[in-house]
Design a protein around this motif. Structure first.
Motif, PDB file in Angstrom:
ATOM      1  N   ILE A  63    -107.666   2.373-100.246  1.00 53.39           N
ATOM      2  CA  ILE A  63    -108.804   2.805-100.859  1.00 53.39           C
ATOM      3  C   ILE A  63    -108.993   4.332-100.758  1.00 53.39           C
ATOM      4  CG2 ILE A  63    -111.298   3.086-100.133  1.00 53.39           C
ATOM      5  CD1 ILE A  63    -110.934   0.256 -98.723  1.00 53.39           C
ATOM      6  N   ALA A  64    -108.254   5.024 -99.740  1.00 50.99           N
ATOM      7  CA  ALA A  64    -108.483   6.616 -99.876  1.00 50.99           C
ATOM      8  C   ALA A  64    -107.466   7.265-101.080  1.00 50.99           C
ATOM      9  CB  ALA A  64    -107.843   7.145 -98.548  1.00 50.99           C
ATOM     10  N   SER A  65    -106.350   6.388-101.148  1.00 53.96           N
ATOM     11  CA  SER A  65    -105.363   6.892-102.156  1.00 53.96           C
ATOM     12  C   SER A  65    -106.108   6.576-103.587  1.00 53.96           C
ATOM     13  CB  SER A  65    -103.888   5.921-102.206  1.00 53.96           C
ATOM     14  OG  SER A  65    -103.460   6.292-100.973  1.00 53.96           O
ATOM     15  N   GLY A  66    -106.643   5.504-103.743  1.00 48.66           N
ATOM     16  CA  GLY A  66    -107.486   5.106-105.169  1.00 48.66           C
ATOM     17  C   GLY A  66    -108.616   6.373-105.433  1.00 48.66           C
ATOM     18  N   ILE A  67    -109.276   6.672-104.366  1.00 46.82           N
ATOM     19  CA  ILE A  67    -110.404   7.347-104.683  1.00 46.82           C
ATOM     20  C   ILE A  67    -109.626   8.996-104.994  1.00 46.82           C
ATOM     21  CG2 ILE A  67    -112.105   9.000-103.618  1.00 46.82           C
ATOM     22  CD1 ILE A  67    -112.897   6.504-101.859  1.00 46.82           C
ATOM     23  N   ILE A  68    -108.541   9.224-104.397  1.00 41.92           N
ATOM     24  CA  ILE A  68    -107.970  10.851-104.435  1.00 41.92           C
ATOM     25  C   ILE A  68    -107.394  10.776-105.699  1.00 41.92           C
ATOM     26  CG2 ILE A  68    -106.261  12.321-103.491  1.00 41.92           C
ATOM     27  CD1 ILE A  68    -106.819  11.330-100.750  1.00 41.92           C
ATOM     28  N   PHE A  69    -106.739   9.468-106.254  1.00 39.82           N
ATOM     29  CA  PHE A  69    -106.131   9.515-107.422  1.00 39.82           C
ATOM     30  C   PHE A  69    -107.175   9.826-108.504  1.00 39.82           C
ATOM     31  CE2 PHE A  69    -104.715   7.045-111.185  1.00 39.82           C
ATOM     32  CZ  PHE A  69    -103.503   7.634-111.408  1.00 39.82           C
ATOM     33  N   VAL A  70    -108.400   8.893-108.548  1.00 39.53           N
ATOM     34  CA  VAL A  70    -109.258   9.393-109.524  1.00 39.53           C
ATOM     35  C   VAL A  70    -109.797  10.654-109.425  1.00 39.53           C
ATOM     36  CG1 VAL A  70    -111.578   8.784-110.103  1.00 39.53           C
ATOM     37  CG2 VAL A  70    -110.005   6.949-109.389  1.00 39.53           C
ATOM     38  N   LEU A  71    -110.025  11.259-108.355  1.00 37.87           N
ATOM     39  CA  LEU A  71    -110.361  12.799-108.330  1.00 37.87           C
ATOM     40  C   LEU A  71    -109.416  13.554-109.009  1.00 37.87           C
ATOM     41  CD1 LEU A  71    -111.659  12.416-104.661  1.00 37.87           C
ATOM     42  CD2 LEU A  71    -113.327  12.947-106.777  1.00 37.87           C
ATOM     43  N   LEU A  72    -107.993  13.550-108.515  1.00 37.04           N
ATOM     44  CA  LEU A  72    -107.070  14.461-109.098  1.00 37.04           C
ATOM     45  C   LEU A  72    -106.919  14.301-110.649  1.00 37.04           C
ATOM     46  CD1 LEU A  72    -104.163  13.817-106.606  1.00 37.04           C
ATOM     47  CD2 LEU A  72    -105.687  15.852-106.869  1.00 37.04           C
ATOM     48  N   LEU A  73    -107.218  12.959-111.187  1.00 41.08           N
ATOM     49  CA  LEU A  73    -107.391  12.959-112.773  1.00 41.08           C
ATOM     50  C   LEU A  73    -108.516  13.551-113.320  1.00 41.08           C
ATOM     51  CD1 LEU A  73    -106.589   8.987-113.475  1.00 41.08           C
ATOM     52  CD2 LEU A  73    -105.163  10.990-113.833  1.00 41.08           C
ATOM     53  N   MET A  74    -109.477  13.572-112.622  1.00 38.90           N
ATOM     54  CA  MET A  74    -110.755  14.167-112.856  1.00 38.90           C
ATOM     55  C   MET A  74    -110.682  15.713-113.018  1.00 38.90           C
ATOM     56  SD  MET A  74    -113.824  12.234-110.820  1.00 38.90           S
ATOM     57  CE  MET A  74    -114.574  13.531-110.878  1.00 38.90           C
ATOM     58  N   ALA A  75    -109.881  16.401-112.054  1.00 39.54           N
ATOM     59  CA  ALA A  75    -109.516  17.739-111.995  1.00 39.54           C
ATOM     60  C   ALA A  75    -108.532  18.343-113.108  1.00 39.54           C
ATOM     61  CB  ALA A  75    -109.016  18.036-110.722  1.00 39.54           C
ATOM     62  N   ALA A  76    -107.610  17.137-113.215  1.00 43.82           N
ATOM     63  CA  ALA A  76    -106.552  17.707-114.361  1.00 43.82           C
ATOM     64  C   ALA A  76    -107.165  17.433-115.873  1.00 43.82           C
ATOM     65  CB  ALA A  76    -105.332  16.725-114.019  1.00 43.82           C
ATOM     66  N   PHE A  77    -107.879  16.224-115.950  1.00 49.75           N
ATOM     67  CA  PHE A  77    -108.425  15.897-117.306  1.00 49.75           C
ATOM     68  C   PHE A  77    -109.824  15.782-117.275  1.00 49.75           C
ATOM     69  CE2 PHE A  77    -103.972  14.101-116.727  1.00 49.75           C
ATOM     70  CZ  PHE A  77    -103.457  14.940-117.679  1.00 49.75           C
ATOM     71  N   PRO A  78    -110.749  16.851-117.147  1.00 48.61           N
ATOM     72  CA  PRO A  78    -112.094  16.621-117.052  1.00 48.61           C
ATOM     73  C   PRO A  78    -112.816  16.078-118.385  1.00 48.61           C
ATOM     74  CG  PRO A  78    -111.337  18.842-117.058  1.00 48.61           C
ATOM     75  CD  PRO A  78    -110.227  18.094-116.817  1.00 48.61           C
ATOM     76  N   THR A  79    -112.062  16.588-119.543  1.00 45.95           N
ATOM     77  CA  THR A  79    -112.802  15.977-120.827  1.00 45.95           C
ATOM     78  C   THR A  79    -112.609  14.598-121.118  1.00 45.95           C
ATOM     79  OG1 THR A  79    -110.575  16.888-121.922  1.00 45.95           O
ATOM     80  CG2 THR A  79    -112.486  18.297-121.661  1.00 45.95           C
ATOM     81  N   PHE A  80    -111.771  13.964-120.445  1.00 43.98           N
ATOM     82  CA  PHE A  80    -111.342  12.463-120.520  1.00 43.98           C
ATOM     83  C   PHE A  80    -112.647  11.573-119.811  1.00 43.98           C
ATOM     84  CE2 PHE A  80    -109.631   8.382-119.014  1.00 43.98           C
ATOM     85  CZ  PHE A  80    -109.327   7.957-120.206  1.00 43.98           C
ATOM     86  N   PHE A  81    -113.020  12.371-118.995  1.00 43.57           N
ATOM     87  CA  PHE A  81    -114.343  11.612-118.058  1.00 43.57           C
ATOM     88  C   PHE A  81    -115.608  12.173-118.846  1.00 43.57           C
ATOM     89  CE2 PHE A  81    -110.651  11.481-115.375  1.00 43.57           C
ATOM     90  CZ  PHE A  81    -110.712  10.351-114.810  1.00 43.57           C
ATOM     91  N   ALA A  82    -115.750  13.220-119.245  1.00 37.03           N
ATOM     92  CA  ALA A  82    -117.071  13.824-119.644  1.00 37.03           C
ATOM     93  C   ALA A  82    -116.831  14.522-120.790  1.00 37.03           C
ATOM     94  CB  ALA A  82    -117.776  14.712-118.622  1.00 37.03           C
ATOM     95  N   SER A  83    -117.464  14.297-122.049  1.00 33.57           N
ATOM     96  CA  SER A  83    -117.267  14.857-123.396  1.00 33.57           C
ATOM     97  C   SER A  83    -118.132  16.104-123.374  1.00 33.57           C
ATOM     98  CB  SER A  83    -117.405  13.819-124.468  1.00 33.57           C
ATOM     99  OG  SER A  83    -118.460  13.124-124.481  1.00 33.57           O
TER     100      SER A  83
END
Length: 315
Positions: free
Chosen positions: A49-69
């Motif tokens: 669970i913790a790894s899944g949350i952190i993985f999503v957060l790292l993706l958000m930090a690396a590619f923010p435009t992919f999550f919010a246009s």
């Protein structure tokens, strides 16, 4: 009745007869401590669970435009404090900025500051703890007293003092993210250094280190080949937990107005900007504060899972 005669088997016949196949079990390969730890980690729901949350957060930090246009800097007062809707999932803040877009883009700043400050603090702690624990005597006493002196400074007070040095003659902030990184790195290594020191002291007294020393191993080889790899586990666990704490401290400093400030977006900046209208609308505060809480909790959960997996006594 026919006579039954005993016929002897000649050596030539025995050699010609194929031997029965013997099924021998291959010995299982012994697994290392790291392999056992990885195998144990993937079976822990807490770690997954913790790894899944952190993985999503790292993706958000690396590619923010992919999550919010939406543009996080685009603000229109006509949309001020509008509640969450299909057009804006987290609603709008007092200036009419999209809270969802700013929350997603703020992840990059908050997580980057947390990761870099933790790496810097861990490196300082590793070097000082290794030297103090390995050499002992006056070297250990000098480093330990220095740690005690720095630990006597309250974290937030020390960070505010350091950040106030990054101002020009007119009182304007000049440090930005680098000022926050400096403050968090300078004040965040003491606990890790103490843990590293105590672990090195225990490790250098083990039999394999004594044997390597008796065989003529050099000091550098003893430190970096035998002691350091076997003393890193507590430091890794504490650094993982500290990463979440440092992210919360960065948000606190930005909330107090001495950390990261506009135009840079971070969760702490968003929390600071939402307090003035908190009685009118709660959502501009709720979402960035919720992301801070989830991030801190995820790293603490990850650190606990790694600690339980790497410590054989806890299995």
């Amino acid at each position: 009745m026919p006579d039954v005669t005993n016929t002897a088997v000649t050596p030539e016949a025995a050699a010609a007869t194929p031997a029965a196949p013997q099924h021998s079990k291959k010995p299982e390969k012994s697994r290392s401590l790291l392999q056992d730890a990885v195998r144990d980690l993937v079976r822990r729901p807490l770690f997954l669970i913790a790894s899944g949350i952190i993985f999503v957060l790292l993706l958000m930090a690396a590619f923010p435009t992919f999550f919010a246009s939406a543009d996080p800097q685009l603000c229109e007062l006509s949309r001020s404090l509008q509640k969450p809707s299909a057009d804006a999932w987290f609603g709008y803040d007092a200036r009419g900025c999209d809270v969802y877009a700013r929350t997603i883009h703020g992840a990059r700043t908050s997580i980057t500051v947390g990761v870099l400050a933790t790496l810097g603090s861990a490196l300082i702690a590793l070097l000082l703890g290794l030297v103090a624990g390995f050499y002992g005597r006056w070297v250990d006493a000098l480093i330990s007293r220095g740690i005690d002196i720095v630990m006597g400074i309250p974290f937030l007070v020390g960070a505010i003092v350091i950040l106030n040095t990054f101002r020009d003659e007119d009182g304007f902030r000049t440090g930005g993210i680098w000022g926050v990184l400096t403050a968090l790195t300078v004040l965040g290594w003491m606990s890790m250094a103490r843990i590293m020191r105590s672990t090195v002291i225990q490790t250098k007294q083990t039999d394999y280190v004594t044997a390597a020393r008796s065989l003529g191993a050099s000091t550098s080889r003893l430190m970096f080949r035998h002691v350091l790899p076997n003393a890193l586990t507590p430091l890794i666990v504490l650094a993982t937990i500290s990463l979440g704490v440092i992210i919360s401290v960065e948000a606190t400093l930005s909330f107090l107005g001495v950390g990261i400030q506009e135009p840079t977006i971070s969760w702490g900046v968003m929390i600071n900007q939402s307090l003035g209208r908190i009685r009118e609308a709660l959502h501009p505060l709720l979402f960035p504060a919720g992301f801070v809480s989830v991030t801190v909790l995820a790293f603490i959960m990850l650190g606990d899972a790694v600690r339980d997996a790497l410590d054989p006594k806890l299995r």
